[in-house]
Design an enzyme around this catalytic site. Structure first.
Site, PDB file in Angstrom:
ATOM      1  N   CYS A   7      36.490 -31.771  20.510  1.00 50.39           N
ATOM      2  CA  CYS A   7      35.394 -30.433  20.871  1.00 50.39           C
ATOM      3  C   CYS A   7      33.811 -30.918  20.602  1.00 50.39           C
ATOM      4  O   CYS A   7      33.963 -31.760  18.883  1.00 50.39           O
ATOM      5  CB  CYS A   7      36.241 -29.465  20.194  1.00 50.39           C
ATOM      6  SG  CYS A   7      35.295 -27.561  19.580  1.00 50.39           S
ATOM      7  N   CYS A  67      36.568 -27.415  11.340  1.00 47.09           N
ATOM      8  CA  CYS A  67      37.622 -27.318  11.702  1.00 47.09           C
ATOM      9  C   CYS A  67      37.389 -28.567  11.869  1.00 47.09           C
ATOM     10  O   CYS A  67      36.719 -29.272  12.056  1.00 47.09           O
ATOM     11  CB  CYS A  67      37.357 -26.929  13.041  1.00 47.09           C
ATOM     12  SG  CYS A  67      38.628 -26.904  14.111  1.00 47.09           S
ATOM     13  N   SER A 115      39.970 -17.931  23.403  1.00 51.34           N
ATOM     14  CA  SER A 115      39.152 -17.969  21.729  1.00 51.34           C
ATOM     15  C   SER A 115      37.917 -18.873  22.043  1.00 51.34           C
ATOM     16  O   SER A 115      38.447 -20.081  22.166  1.00 51.34           O
ATOM     17  CB  SER A 115      39.446 -18.385  21.151  1.00 51.34           C
ATOM     18  OG  SER A 115      39.191 -17.624  19.477  1.00 51.34           O
ATOM     19  N   ASN A 137      41.979 -22.830   6.124  1.00 48.19           N
ATOM     20  CA  ASN A 137      43.340 -24.436   5.747  1.00 48.19           C
ATOM     21  C   ASN A 137      42.948 -26.101   5.325  1.00 48.19           C
ATOM     22  O   ASN A 137      41.709 -26.296   6.219  1.00 48.19           O
ATOM     23  CB  ASN A 137      44.750 -24.428   7.492  1.00 48.19           C
ATOM     24  CG  ASN A 137      45.391 -23.486   6.872  1.00 48.19           C
ATOM     25  OD1 ASN A 137      45.823 -23.165   6.470  1.00 48.19           O
ATOM     26  ND2 ASN A 137      45.108 -22.348   8.778  1.00 48.19           N
ATOM     27  N   CYS A 191      50.091 -21.353  21.265  1.00 45.01           N
ATOM     28  CA  CYS A 191      48.959 -22.049  20.774  1.00 45.01           C
ATOM     29  C   CYS A 191      48.307 -23.427  21.629  1.00 45.01           C
ATOM     30  O   CYS A 191      49.195 -24.241  21.250  1.00 45.01           O
ATOM     31  CB  CYS A 191      48.351 -21.868  19.815  1.00 45.01           C
ATOM     32  SG  CYS A 191      46.808 -22.402  19.049  1.00 45.01           S
ATOM     33  N   GLY A 217      39.531 -27.500  21.212  1.00 40.63           N
ATOM     34  CA  GLY A 217      38.601 -27.399  22.184  1.00 40.63           C
ATOM     35  C   GLY A 217      37.592 -26.030  22.030  1.00 40.63           C
ATOM     36  O   GLY A 217      38.552 -25.340  22.204  1.00 40.63           O
ATOM     37  N   GLU A 218      37.085 -26.368  22.783  1.00 42.83           N
ATOM     38  CA  GLU A 218      35.972 -25.054  22.602  1.00 42.83           C
ATOM     39  C   GLU A 218      36.392 -24.691  24.894  1.00 42.83           C
ATOM     40  O   GLU A 218      36.123 -25.016  26.000  1.00 42.83           O
ATOM     41  CB  GLU A 218      34.316 -24.677  23.026  1.00 42.83           C
ATOM     42  CG  GLU A 218      33.940 -24.030  23.654  1.00 42.83           C
ATOM     43  CD  GLU A 218      33.916 -22.295  23.034  1.00 42.83           C
ATOM     44  OE1 GLU A 218      34.510 -22.069  21.840  1.00 42.83           O
ATOM     45  OE2 GLU A 218      34.171 -21.338  23.825  1.00 42.83           O
ATOM     46  N   SER A 250      34.878 -16.311  17.442  1.00 40.54           N
ATOM     47  CA  SER A 250      35.069 -17.094  16.840  1.00 40.54           C
ATOM     48  C   SER A 250      34.033 -16.939  15.312  1.00 40.54           C
ATOM     49  O   SER A 250      32.623 -17.057  15.807  1.00 40.54           O
ATOM     50  CB  SER A 250      35.584 -18.494  16.034  1.00 40.54           C
ATOM     51  OG  SER A 250      36.789 -18.507  16.826  1.00 40.54           O
ATOM     52  N   LEU A 251      33.524 -15.451  14.199  1.00 44.04           N
ATOM     53  CA  LEU A 251      32.696 -14.718  13.864  1.00 44.04           C
ATOM     54  C   LEU A 251      32.276 -15.972  12.762  1.00 44.04           C
ATOM     55  O   LEU A 251      31.312 -15.993  12.411  1.00 44.04           O
ATOM     56  CB  LEU A 251      32.775 -13.614  14.433  1.00 44.04           C
ATOM     57  CG  LEU A 251      31.610 -12.834  13.880  1.00 44.04           C
ATOM     58  CD1 LEU A 251      30.053 -12.856  14.598  1.00 44.04           C
ATOM     59  CD2 LEU A 251      31.190 -11.228  13.164  1.00 44.04           C
ATOM     60  N   HIS A 252      33.232 -15.553  11.248  1.00 40.14           N
ATOM     61  CA  HIS A 252      33.027 -15.821  10.094  1.00 40.14           C
ATOM     62  C   HIS A 252      31.850 -16.041   9.298  1.00 40.14           C
ATOM     63  O   HIS A 252      32.197 -15.964   8.779  1.00 40.14           O
ATOM     64  CB  HIS A 252      33.043 -17.492  10.843  1.00 40.14           C
ATOM     65  CG  HIS A 252      34.079 -18.637  11.094  1.00 40.14           C
ATOM     66  ND1 HIS A 252      35.266 -17.655  11.463  1.00 40.14           N
ATOM     67  CD2 HIS A 252      34.455 -18.953  12.405  1.00 40.14           C
ATOM     68  CE1 HIS A 252      35.988 -18.476  12.335  1.00 40.14           C
ATOM     69  NE2 HIS A 252      36.075 -18.975  12.662  1.00 40.14           N
ATOM     70  N   GLU A 275      47.492 -31.405  21.186  1.00 42.39           N
ATOM     71  CA  GLU A 275      48.448 -30.771  20.401  1.00 42.39           C
ATOM     72  C   GLU A 275      48.406 -29.634  20.725  1.00 42.39           C
ATOM     73  O   GLU A 275      47.633 -28.373  21.038  1.00 42.39           O
ATOM     74  CB  GLU A 275      47.834 -30.612  18.508  1.00 42.39           C
ATOM     75  CG  GLU A 275      48.545 -31.995  17.844  1.00 42.39           C
ATOM     76  CD  GLU A 275      48.596 -31.867  16.613  1.00 42.39           C
ATOM     77  OE1 GLU A 275      49.432 -33.147  16.114  1.00 42.39           O
ATOM     78  OE2 GLU A 275      47.617 -31.117  15.516  1.00 42.39           O
ATOM     79  N   CYS A 289      45.407 -23.324  11.530  1.00 48.18           N
ATOM     80  CA  CYS A 289      44.811 -23.362  12.526  1.00 48.18           C
ATOM     81  C   CYS A 289      43.720 -24.411  11.527  1.00 48.18           C
ATOM     82  O   CYS A 289      44.160 -23.985  10.875  1.00 48.18           O
ATOM     83  CB  CYS A 289      44.403 -22.003  11.965  1.00 48.18           C
ATOM     84  SG  CYS A 289      44.367 -20.211  12.789  1.00 48.18           S
ATOM     85  N   CYS A 313      31.642 -27.538  14.736  1.00 47.59           N
ATOM     86  CA  CYS A 313      32.037 -26.112  13.277  1.00 47.59           C
ATOM     87  C   CYS A 313      32.604 -26.740  11.899  1.00 47.59           C
ATOM     88  O   CYS A 313      33.346 -28.314  11.657  1.00 47.59           O
ATOM     89  CB  CYS A 313      33.277 -25.150  14.191  1.00 47.59           C
ATOM     90  SG  CYS A 313      32.043 -24.550  15.581  1.00 47.59           S
TER      91      CYS A 313
HETATM   92  N1  SAH Z   1      36.935 -23.365  19.961  1.00 50.97           N
HETATM   93  C1  SAH Z   1      37.782 -21.711  20.061  1.00 50.97           C
HETATM   94  C2  SAH Z   1      38.736 -22.449  19.752  1.00 50.97           C
HETATM   95  C3  SAH Z   1      39.598 -22.881  18.240  1.00 50.97           C
HETATM   96  S1  SAH Z   1      39.395 -23.590  17.052  1.00 50.97           S
HETATM   97  C4  SAH Z   1      36.969 -20.818  19.067  1.00 50.97           C
HETATM   98  O1  SAH Z   1      35.914 -21.347  18.198  1.00 50.97           O
HETATM   99  O2  SAH Z   1      37.531 -19.401  18.700  1.00 50.97           O
HETATM  100  C5  SAH Z   1      40.475 -21.340  16.919  1.00 50.97           C
HETATM  101  C6  SAH Z   1      40.635 -20.481  15.284  1.00 50.97           C
HETATM  102  O3  SAH Z   1      40.990 -21.571  14.253  1.00 50.97           O
HETATM  103  C7  SAH Z   1      39.271 -20.054  15.451  1.00 50.97           C
HETATM  104  O4  SAH Z   1      38.566 -19.078  15.218  1.00 50.97           O
HETATM  105  C8  SAH Z   1      38.562 -21.231  14.504  1.00 50.97           C
HETATM  106  O5  SAH Z   1      37.073 -21.039  13.455  1.00 50.97           O
HETATM  107  C9  SAH Z   1      39.178 -21.337  13.412  1.00 50.97           C
HETATM  108  N2  SAH Z   1      39.635 -22.405  12.866  1.00 50.97           N
HETATM  109  C10 SAH Z   1      39.175 -23.690  12.698  1.00 50.97           C
HETATM  110  N3  SAH Z   1      39.494 -24.397  11.822  1.00 50.97           N
HETATM  111  C11 SAH Z   1      39.868 -23.570  10.887  1.00 50.97           C
HETATM  112  C12 SAH Z   1      40.122 -24.135   9.634  1.00 50.97           C
HETATM  113  N4  SAH Z   1      40.205 -25.392   9.341  1.00 50.97           N
HETATM  114  N5  SAH Z   1      40.935 -22.987   9.442  1.00 50.97           N
HETATM  115  C13 SAH Z   1      40.937 -21.527   9.280  1.00 50.97           C
HETATM  116  N6  SAH Z   1      40.681 -21.683  10.768  1.00 50.97           N
HETATM  117  C14 SAH Z   1      40.224 -22.637  11.417  1.00 50.97           C
END
Ligand code: SAH
Length: 364
Positions: A116, A123, A201, A300, A109, A169-170, A223-225, A96, A343, A120
């Site tokens: 991937c 995701c 990212s 999300n 985007c 994807g990463e 993507s720290l989180h 997508e 996202c 995570c």
């Molecule tokens: N693999 C890369 C790029 C793809 S994800 C990465 O991890 O950065 C793009 C962003 O969306 C990342 O910051 C990811 O952590 C965030 N993301 C993934 N799933 C999500 C969700 N369900 N709600 C909000 N953000 C999300």
């Protein structure tokens, strides 16, 4: 029988490799510039339309090369103007691509892999498993298709002002094709985007960040989180291999080399997991020494997840603590929710090799 020569997709070649290709054909390297302009400035994929190439050269090209962008399998428009495309590559693979219009900018985007492999836990792409890396042409081809569908440069204004590699994807796990695609986004013979307008990212592939710093000028998002390893491994299993201290070292090196550049840290706020005021204070301590911006993303939800989005009041409290601590923090607005384009909701079509093999292993 004569073995058929493999056809080259010219969309897989950035300027350097395009020049080598024309040299290999016995042609002058400036032909590379002409063909790049046809593809990316004029949107032409048919050699017969390339009128500044001789008929003989056009025939030669037709025999060995094609210009093949991904196919648009579907297009959905959200009530808020967000557009989502499903782009197909044959063999049942699709990703997508999303366009998010805002008053003063338009962000595209794009995806870098079918699925991937990083898993995570919050995701939906991760939950589907991994099939394969995208080729250079399959990555830049998403920009090409979106630009055409949007009438990108019609009337002299550019509709796409920023590109983010934040789809499926990463990107750093597919390093060379991603870097070549970025070089076509940046090159004036391609789409001509400034470095600060193209953002890669990553979930935190430390060796990839180091290599990126030495390879191409591009903006970095991480993507720290979570502010501590214990919480972060639950969300980003890759943290077991590359813990936060190593990730911060790579980020500091990245910005120190690029001088004025900052890193954007993405932080998805999940109810009761990483949104406590103590975690906000820890985050302040962690990020103080890295020139950075913080992007807070409300989680999300997607089918099958047990995580919940933090309540608005906690999101605002979290933002206020980190801002009082001196960080620059924005809360990302959720866009395209009605078409599942937000996202972490991108699904595409993944023929999941990883999960299938795991299921096989579990069965035997
Ligand atoms: N693999 C890369 C790029 C793809 S994800 C990465 O991890 O950065 C793009 C962003 O969306 C990342 O910051 C990811 O952590 C965030 N993301 C993934 N799933 C999500 C969700 N369900 N709600 C909000 N953000 C999300």
């Amino acid at each position: 029988m004569k073995r058929e020569q493999e056809t080259v997709n010219l969309m897989d070649l950035e300027e350097g490799r395009m020049r080598s290709f024309f040299e290999w054909l016995g042609e002058k390297p400036f032909r590379a510039q002409q063909v790049l302009k046809w593809i990316y400035h004029q949107g032409v994929t048919d050699f017969d339309e390339m009128t500044n190439l001789s008929l003989a050269l056009r025939e030669k090209l037709k025999a060995v090369a094609v210009i093949e962008p991904p196919r648009i399998l579907s297009e959905q428009q959200s009530a808020d103007g967000t557009v989502k495309w499903l782009m197909g590559f044959g063999g049942g693979n699709a990703v997508e691509t999303v366009f998010i219009p805002e008053p003063n900018r338009g962000t595209l985007c794009i995806s870098s892999q079918v699925g991937c492999a990083l898993n995570c836990t919050f995701c939906s792409t991760g939950a589907q498993g991994f099939n394969r890396n995208l080729e250079t042409g399959e990555i830049i081809g998403q920009v090409w298709q979106a630009a055409r569908a949007l009438g990108h440069e019609r009337n002299g204004t550019r509709r796409i002002t920023n590109i983010v590699l934040m789809g499926m994807g990463e990107p750093l796990a597919n390093f060379n094709p991603v870097v070549r695609a970025i070089s076509l986004m940046r090159n004036d013979l391609g789409f001509g985007f400034a470095a600060k307008r193209v953002t890669l990212s990553t979930a935190g592939l430390v060796p990839g960040i180091d290599r990126l710093r030495e390879t191409i000028d591009v903006a970095l998002a991480v993507s720290l989180h979570a502010p501590d390893d214990e919480t972060r491994v639950k969300l980003v299993p890759l943290n077991r291999k590359y813990p936060i201290s190593e990730l911060m070292r790579a980020c500091r090196d990245f910005v120190s080399e690029k001088h004025k550049r900052t890193v954007t840290f993405e932080y998805t706020l999940i109810d009761g997991v990483n949104d406590h005021p103590d975690q906000a204070r820890k985050l302040v301590k962690l990020l103080r020494r890295v020139p950075s911006k913080l992007n807070l993303i409300p989680f999300n939800p997607f089918p099958g997840t047990e995580y919940r989005c933090s309540p608005d009041s906690r999101i605002l409290e979290f933002q206020s603590i980190v801002m009082k601590g001196g960080l620059i923090a924005t809360v990302r607005k959720t866009r395209g929710e009605d078409i599942d384009a937000a996202c972490g909701q991108l699904v595409g079509k993944v023929l999941d090799r990883t999960r299938r093999s795991r299921t096989l292993r579990e069965q035997t």
